[in-house]
Design an enzyme around this catalytic site. Sequence first.
Site, PDB file in Angstrom:
ATOM      1  N   SER A 146       0.837  -1.204   0.000  1.00 49.42           N
ATOM      2  CA  SER A 146       0.000   0.000   0.000  1.00 49.42           C
ATOM      3  C   SER A 146       0.870   1.250   0.000  1.00 49.42           C
ATOM      4  CB  SER A 146      -0.963  -0.040   1.182  1.00 49.42           C
ATOM      5  OG  SER A 146      -1.930   0.969   1.085  1.00 49.42           O
ATOM      6  N   ASP A 303      -0.770   1.279  -4.728  1.00 49.64           N
ATOM      7  CA  ASP A 303      -1.681   0.250  -5.248  1.00 49.64           C
ATOM      8  C   ASP A 303      -3.060   0.827  -5.563  1.00 49.64           C
ATOM      9  OD1 ASP A 303      -2.269   0.516  -2.478  1.00 49.64           O
ATOM     10  OD2 ASP A 303      -3.235  -1.439  -2.451  1.00 49.64           O
TER      11      ASP A 303
END
Length: 578
Positions: A146, A303
Amino acid sequence: MVWKVEAEKWLNQEDLEVTLKRQLMIEEKNQGLLEDSFYRNLSFGTAGLRGELGFGTNRMNIYTVRKAALGLALYIKSCGEVAGNRGVVIAYDSRHQSAEFGLEVAKVLGFNGIRSYLFDELQSTPLLSFAVRELNTFSGIVITASHNPSEYNGLKVYGEDGGQVTLEAANAITAHTESIDDLFSVEVAEEAYLLEEGLLTYLNHEMSDRYVLHLDELFLSGPLDKNLSIVYSPLHGAGGKLVCRGLKVAGFSNVTIVSEQAIPDPEFTTVKYPNPEDPQAFEMALTYGHKVKADILIATDPDADRMGVAVRDSEGEYVFLTGNQIGALLLNTLLEDKSDRDAMPENGVVLKTIVTSELGRVIADKYGVKTMDVLTGFKFISEKILEFEKTPDSTFLFGYEESYGYLIGDFVRDKDAVQASVLIAEVAARYKANGQTLLDGLHALYEEHGFYQESLESITLRGKTGMAKIDEIVNYFRSSSFVKEFTQSLSTIEDYSSGHSIVVETGDRRPLDLPIANALKFILSDGTWFAIRPSGTEPKIKFYFGVQGETKFGSDALLVVLKTAVMTVVERLTSNLL
């Protein structure tokens, strides 16, 4: 010591991957690093793994990835032959070794007779979620960390609904993973064999094409100024292509891309921290924005599941919105639009987390829409959406969390920065058509509902000692000693570990209709609140604060008093480490 035995085992492993072997030999005398690398196994959390890259059982490397993949394979096989035949979709972002880890997962699954669908280039987390649903696979995996710094990577596992795996499934996968004693024993099949046997299929742009077709479900009605000037940065991540396509399909052509940050880069060279929650991540976007006089700046994390926004004010400067503020603007406009079109379902529900602003609740109340709280983590929002599908009692309208995660259309079951980027552009275009900005819209919400304000403090405590200190801090706040010490007037304590809400004055307890979690929320007599939660993905403990005042000045004062009272306790508990 056990960690020394494990380190020696790695050093003596003849066929240890070359790069890891070299790193291990260089750091052989670094006892602190070795202990942190080997003192525990990298834990499979609520939906997967995340950690620093490197050698050792407490790091992300091909061996810990293979072990997790085998744990998933064993779980899938325990669910029957049909589950294995339905297979697993695999996506990966721009981080170091992401593509390699994605293929390693496919090779482990394939060795165990489980089909994989692997994207042929980096793709976003929301597209992975969409693909699971579109292909009707049993599971999905995305290789990402992330918004973490460049030295991290991770692996998130998804269920057949496209949401992150449930706690029950995560516990089963964990049990299978922990049953693997020797992570060097995990066997893999060769890529060529998997392709020949139909156990590996590569996915191309066609899946993105299908996703984009769904975006028109989100478009607003009424006058919109589509000449809105937008600067967008994917922060070197996977969101660039899909966000740009989404904005184009929505009719926004005045979009300027931060070209330097459109290049996938595992080092995130132009940004210190690839997190759209951090204003520093917008430095290049600011330069572009001032040059073209953009109305809004948008950034997505590596992401592409989180989105941040900055808005040009009347002085030509840019104001950064918090995740709670963005969520309030999105929610208010969505509900207003549905109300204007007489399209509001009678059983509509807004989902938010326990640490997300209460402003969303009062906005929903205005439109007669119910708000439900879930635990921190978007997986709990997606689980509720799945529940709603099984009963006519509730219809999902919007889900969000303070950490810049939003979901509008449930054709995806995780937070989706692509959807959010398109919708925030539409919301801004709606305000611009009326001669206003997002800031004007936010101020109007405050004037109508009160000046809600939130804040977050995070403390990073690394290594074995740090993890122990985090546990100590949480346990102290859970104790009666803290309640006696705290200078503010506590009304209710919600302890998600015990599953109870406790009235401080009487000691009365009532059950909380939420899963068990290591978190606490304290509600004061004036309605202000704070919450404590160890991060599930980083060596951090987080402190959340929420207040409401009649004026901006009043809410500022309340927030300072609350934060000071709480963080004074925290500073005392961590004074020997910081």
